[in-house]
Design an enzyme around this catalytic site. Structure first.
Site, short mmCIF file in Angstrom:
data_model
loop_
_atom_site.label_atom_id
_atom_site.label_comp_id
_atom_site.label_asym_id
_atom_site.label_seq_id
_atom_site.Cartn_x
_atom_site.Cartn_y
_atom_site.Cartn_z
N SER A 1 0.86 -1.19 0.00
CA SER A 1 0.00 0.00 0.00
C SER A 1 0.89 1.23 0.00
O SER A 1 2.05 1.16 0.41
CB SER A 1 -0.85 0.03 1.27
OG SER A 1 -0.06 0.45 2.38
N ASP A 2 0.36 2.36 -0.45
CA ASP A 2 1.09 3.60 -0.20
C ASP A 2 1.03 3.86 1.32
O ASP A 2 0.29 3.20 2.06
CB ASP A 2 0.54 4.76 -1.02
CG ASP A 2 1.58 5.87 -1.17
OD1 ASP A 2 2.56 5.89 -0.39
OD2 ASP A 2 1.42 6.73 -2.05
N ALA A 3 1.84 4.81 1.76
CA ALA A 3 1.98 5.05 3.19
C ALA A 3 0.64 5.35 3.85
O ALA A 3 -0.05 6.29 3.46
CB ALA A 3 2.95 6.20 3.42
N ALA B 1 -2.07 4.07 3.51
CA ALA B 1 -3.25 4.02 2.64
C ALA B 1 -4.25 2.95 3.09
O ALA B 1 -5.43 3.05 2.77
CB ALA B 1 -2.84 3.79 1.20
#
Ligand code: NOJ
Length: 754
Positions: free
Chosen positions: A274-276, A278
């Site tokens: 995941s993005d940070a 997210a």
């Protein structure tokens, strides 16, 4: 996993992963799937970091984290790795990721600049150097390349990608994956490539970072997805999800996007991160009810690792299983992929790095040479009235270098750089001084103070990222001094643009004007009558309407990196000729956005660009444009067959000649237009390009092929790729305005005899 296992066969890796998996508890599995930021590098720095490093160390010591990011010091990597291995029962090592976006110690030009080189070979070489430095310090995986198509330059992250075009974007995506990863995950001196942000992040509404993206089916498949597909086909071992809602569903919880498209359709076999934060954000979006629900939804969508700053949602996976929201099998699938990546990299055998060797690799002078060439090849010459450039040193007595950016080491490197060495960074001022070596005097004046953001950036906590205004800076006196310096010079090199903290993540803008009083400075310098060369240091287009009429020479130098100033001097004094081309349409003003060369025709085509009554609707500089110090001509365009059965390939030939007096580089570009079919197709689309070097007077013949890959497209009505039978125009030339053209037609596929 794609291209995995040069050190061990796939089945051997899978068997070992299976064995580990079989003996893991659910809590241990959740730990494996958790990736923490580690802000050890910021300890002692004031800011929001606080106790975060201690929270992470505690997690490592109890097997609560399988991966870390932001560790780039080899001693620290070894220390944390030991803590990880000793902290979990099975001795599973940690995977270290980092944003090695355009270099580590050796900083290359920003990605949008490298795309402007239209030189995938050079880009691959640069990212191989970045991988070598990263791996030497203990980084196993880079969160790059950023392959989001960006058609709205208000979005600050346009600087990280390859611009507006899916074909150029796909070529740059694949080149970077090859550079980072080499042929497979087990290769020495390489790292896992993680193309991001899947998908559609570049279409943020209003260019506002993180905001929702609403993308038509046709655009999604034909514009935003192709670079990801190319990155996957190049073997990318990882993909990062995006933050925003895509057509109403958060990308990080979107099972259709991650499963049906990425894994099933594109054949992605690696692991997803995941993005940070997210996964946590699925709750913020109003999609998940709470963190437990968020964790379940992410795993169910196929997000293997959660990247978190603190308090990860995946810590709630046990609860999610107990509630029946996610199955152990789904969690196992994620853990399996995470373990396979570690096994493929050989981390179980070699978890630590050689700190002494890291120092040697980081200092390798050959890396700096790659950076210098990258910066030379990235620059784009936008205007050169009267052949002002290149400057001859013969009668040059005095040169004025003007603009704060000319002397700012940190800005020369651009955003997304953390491990740079400012000492060795060459600014434009230093590059020009070194090149002139006393032949002419060089006088510098900053002219104006750096413009300030309205709110701090997430990167402001990194030392030196906020431009310092010299104490007691007297605006009026400095402006006047810059004008004086220009007045007494034979030529003024004016470096203007955006400070690096004004572009990148969380750095969207509502205007494209030169920040602060830079335009005023430029006008005042031009008014002195000194010949002016404008060097634009930016990661996105800025408003150059005035300059395009009043400044004789304009060179886009982007954020050129460690060797930037040296490369700029090479270009300005003609040791090399600029050969880059714009990777986006350069708008006249913010009101035109989005303006792209590849649009469809409406019922009233408005051939002269009649749309806005107050401004032409054409861009200031079109996509693919860039001048050289010489000129090129194109002729003898032909196709080897003008009737092309669907499924077959034709060859396009064209002669290119250097018609000037100097050697130079040209980027030959091939564009295609389908005249009719089962959908309206864009007025032109890039379908081939080649950067070539030609000596004065030299001529060569280029060949391009066109087949199903280039001629098929996603048809929204059919819900699939199609290749129509139709008449096509094609053009080859030095920009998206190429005029030399011909036609061919696709015909029904020839039935195969059985
Ligand atoms: C957030 C950014 O969106 C992403 O691109 C980056 O890789 C991570 N932070 C980690 O720094």
């Amino acid at each position: 996993m794609a291209n995995m296992g040069t050190t061990a066969g796939q089945s051997e890796l899978s068997a070992r992963a299976e064995e580990l998996l079989a003996s893991m508890t659910l809590a241990e599995k959740a730990g494996q799937l958790t990736q923490y930021f580690y802000f050890g590098m910021l300890e002692g720095v004031e800011g929001p970091v606080g106790d975060q490093p201690r929270e992470v160390q505690a997690a490592l010591s109890r097997g609560g984290a399988g991966s870390l990011l932001f560790v780039s010091d080899p001693a620290q990597a070894n220390r944390l790795q030991r803590m990880t291995i000793e902290g979990n029962r099975l001795g599973i090592p940690a995977l270290f990721g980092f944003d090695v976006v355009h270099g580590l110690r050796t900083v290359f030009p920003v990605p949008i600049a490298m795309a402007a080189s239209w030189d995938p070979t050079m880009v691959e070489r640069a990212q191989a150097v970045a991988a070598r430095e990263a791996r030497a310090v203990g980084i196993h995986w880079t969160f790059a390349p950023m392959v989001d198509i960006a058609r709205d330059p208000r979005w600050g992250r346009i600087v990280e990608g390859a611009g507006e075009d899916p074909y150029l974007g796909a070529a740059m995506a694949a080149a970077q994956v090859r550079g980072f990863q080499g042929g497979g995950l087990g290769e020495p001196e390489r790292v896992i490539a993680g193309p991001k942000h899947f998908a559609g992040y570049g279409a943020a509404a209003g260019g506002r970072d993180y905001d929702e993206a609403n993308i038509s089916t046709s655009e999604l498949w034909n514009v935003y997805l192709p670079p990801f597909r190319a990155a996957v086909e190049a073997g990318a071992g990882n993909v990062m999800t995006a933050y925003m809602d895509l057509n109403g569903i958060p990308a990080t919880g979107n099972a259709w996007l991650l499963g049906d498209v990425l894994r099933a359709r594109f054949g992605f076999k690696g692991f997803l991160v995941s993005d940070a934060n997210a996964v946590r954000s699925l709750a913020t979006h109003g999609f998940a009810a709470d963190l437990t629900d968020a964790a379940a939804r992410a795993v169910n969508a196929g997000v293997d690792l959660e990247m978190a700053i603190s308090d990860p949602a995946y810590a709630h996976l046990e609860e999610a299983v107990a509630a029946g929201a996610v199955s152990v099998e789904a969690i196992d699938a994620c853990v399996r992929r995470a373990l396979e990546a570690k096994l493929a990299l050989g981390l179980f055998e070699q978890p630590y790095v050689d700190e002494e060797r890291a120092r040697v690799v980081l200092a390798d002078p050959a890396h700096r040479e790659v950076a210098r060439v990258a910066a030379q090849r990235s620059a784009v010459l936008l205007r050169n009235e009267g052949g002002l450039l290149p400057l001859s040193t013969e009668r040059l007595r005095s040169v004025a270098v003007i603009g704060h950016l000319a002397a700012s080491k940190r800005d020369t490197l651009g955003p997304w750089a953390f491990d740079f060495d400012l000492e060795e960074t060459v600014t434009v001022l230093e590059g020009v001084r070194a090149r002139l070596g006393g032949v002419a005097e060089v006088h510098y004046a900053p002219g104006v103070r750096p413009a300030q953001r309205m709110f701090p950036s997430i990167f402001d906590m990194f030392p030196g990222n906020v431009p310092a205004v010299p104490e007691g800076f007297d605006d009026e006196a400095e402006l006047a001094r810059a004008v004086e310096v220009a007045r007494s010079a034979d030529v003024a090199l004016v470096v203007l643009g955006e400070w690096q903290n004004l572009v990148g993540e969380q750095a969207s803008r509502s205007s494209l004007e030169l920040p602060g009083r830079q335009l005023e400075l430029l006008r005042a310098v031009v008014a002195t009558g000194a010949p002016v060369v404008l060097l634009v240091m930016s990661g996105r287009p800025v408003d150059l309407r005035w300059a395009a009429e009043h400044v004789p020479a304009i060179l886009a130098i982007w954020y050129p990196g460690t060797q930037g100033g040296a490369a700029v001097a090479d270009l300005v004094f003609g040791d090399v000729a600029p050969g880059g081309k714009l990777p986006f349409s350069w708008p006249r003003s913010v009101g035109q956005i989005p303006v792209t060369y590849s649009h469809t025709t409406s019922h009233d085509p408005g051939a002269q660009g009649e749309r806005y009554w107050d401004e032409p609707s054409t861009p200031l500089y079109r996509f693919g444009t860039g001048l050289s110090y010489t000129t090129f001509s194109y002729s003898d365009l032909s196709v080897d067959r003008d009737q092309l059965p669907v499924g077959e390939t034709l060859t396009v030939s064209v002669a290119v000649a250097n018609t000037g007096e100097r050697a130079g580089d040209e980027v030959a570009q091939l564009y295609v237009h389908q005249r009719y079919g089962t959908a309206s197709r864009p007025v032109r689309e890039l379908k081939g390009f080649r950067r070539l070097h030609l000596e004065a007077g030299e001529r060569t013949t280029l060949r391009f092929t066109l087949g199903p890959d280039e001629l098929s497209y996603w048809n929204a009505a059919a819900g699939d790729y199609v290749l129509d039978t139709a008449t096509f125009d094609l053009w080859v030339g030095g920009s998206s305005g190429a005029e030399l053209g011909t036609t061919f037609a696709t015909t029904p596929a020839v039935a195969q005899a059985h």
